[in-house]
Design an enzyme around this catalytic site. Sequence first.
Site, PDB file in Angstrom:
ATOM      1  CG  HIS A   3      52.548  55.522  56.427  1.00  0.00           C
ATOM      2  ND1 HIS A   3      53.477  54.736  56.357  1.00  0.00           N
ATOM      3  CD2 HIS A   3      51.367  55.058  57.345  1.00  0.00           C
ATOM      4  CE1 HIS A   3      53.251  53.624  57.190  1.00  0.00           C
ATOM      5  NE2 HIS A   3      52.081  53.578  57.557  1.00  0.00           N
ATOM      6  CD  GLN A  15      51.342  56.994  60.684  1.00  0.00           C
ATOM      7  OE1 GLN A  15      51.515  58.066  59.662  1.00  0.00           O
ATOM      8  NE2 GLN A  15      52.295  56.026  60.718  1.00  0.00           N
ATOM      9  CG  ASP A  72      45.952  50.521  57.789  1.00  0.00           C
ATOM     10  OD1 ASP A  72      46.070  51.965  57.676  1.00  0.00           O
ATOM     11  OD2 ASP A  72      45.709  49.915  56.516  1.00  0.00           O
ATOM     12  CB  SER A  73      49.856  52.686  60.306  1.00  0.00           C
ATOM     13  OG  SER A  73      49.855  52.583  58.948  1.00  0.00           O
ATOM     14  CB  ILE A  74      46.702  55.423  56.830  1.00  0.00           C
ATOM     15  CG1 ILE A  74      47.562  54.729  56.279  1.00  0.00           C
ATOM     16  CG2 ILE A  74      46.238  56.671  56.098  1.00  0.00           C
ATOM     17  CD1 ILE A  74      47.508  54.425  54.547  1.00  0.00           C
TER      18      ILE A  74
END
Length: 242
Positions: A191, A15, A10-12
């Site tokens: 995050h 990024q 996912d976003s982790i």
Amino acid sequence: MRPQIILFGDSITEQSFRYGGWGASLTDTYSRKADIVVRGYGGYNTRWALFLLHHIFPLSSTMPPVAATIFLGANDAALPGRTSERQYVPIEEYKENLRKIVRHLKECSPTMLIVLITPPPIDEEGRKEYATSLYGEKAMELPERTNEVTGTYANGCVEVAKELGVASINLWSKMQETQGWQKKFLSDGLHLTPDGNGVVYEEVVRVFKGAWLSATEMPSDFPHHSEIDPNDPQTVFQQRRL
């Protein structure tokens, strides 16, 4: 062709190529040894990730990745009835979705090194502060995620890894071993800070080394410049059969 290591999550994961990111650090470590391919999708849960499997890990590939990290669960663990409920996936479905992902990867390549990574812990106060910074007085009083519930998903992730005989990293437990982990490792309660990214990087490298994917033991894709005879440069390339 260099072998590929795919980071799926996912976003982790999305990024992870930012400054101090764990994906960027892996790219540095495996420079000239393997290509680190980031496939991170912010906001995705395991239910939605299943739709991407055949695109990212096609069964028809003649050069499947040598390793893959599966870093999902932070969104699955969102609480129903709260602001992020659209991402919520019940724990048993989450575990079954992980099983489907692992089975697909094994079908893609029986020798692929598969590493399941649990969601990180949740700093509930940090999440509340973040929501307030975005929505002010309209921010909900109740957190959309809790550390306790996320821990249940982390345990489920580890259970699936053991069940299917693949590696796992319990990030939820590992980070909480450090005093003050809330601000040290998390930027918004979820995050990662550069220090948090450092924990992921160190754990992934540890698992890779413990398997058969140590960067220091992998060959470089082309000869080091010191091996090239300036008067006879082609010889070393012929010897390498490139």
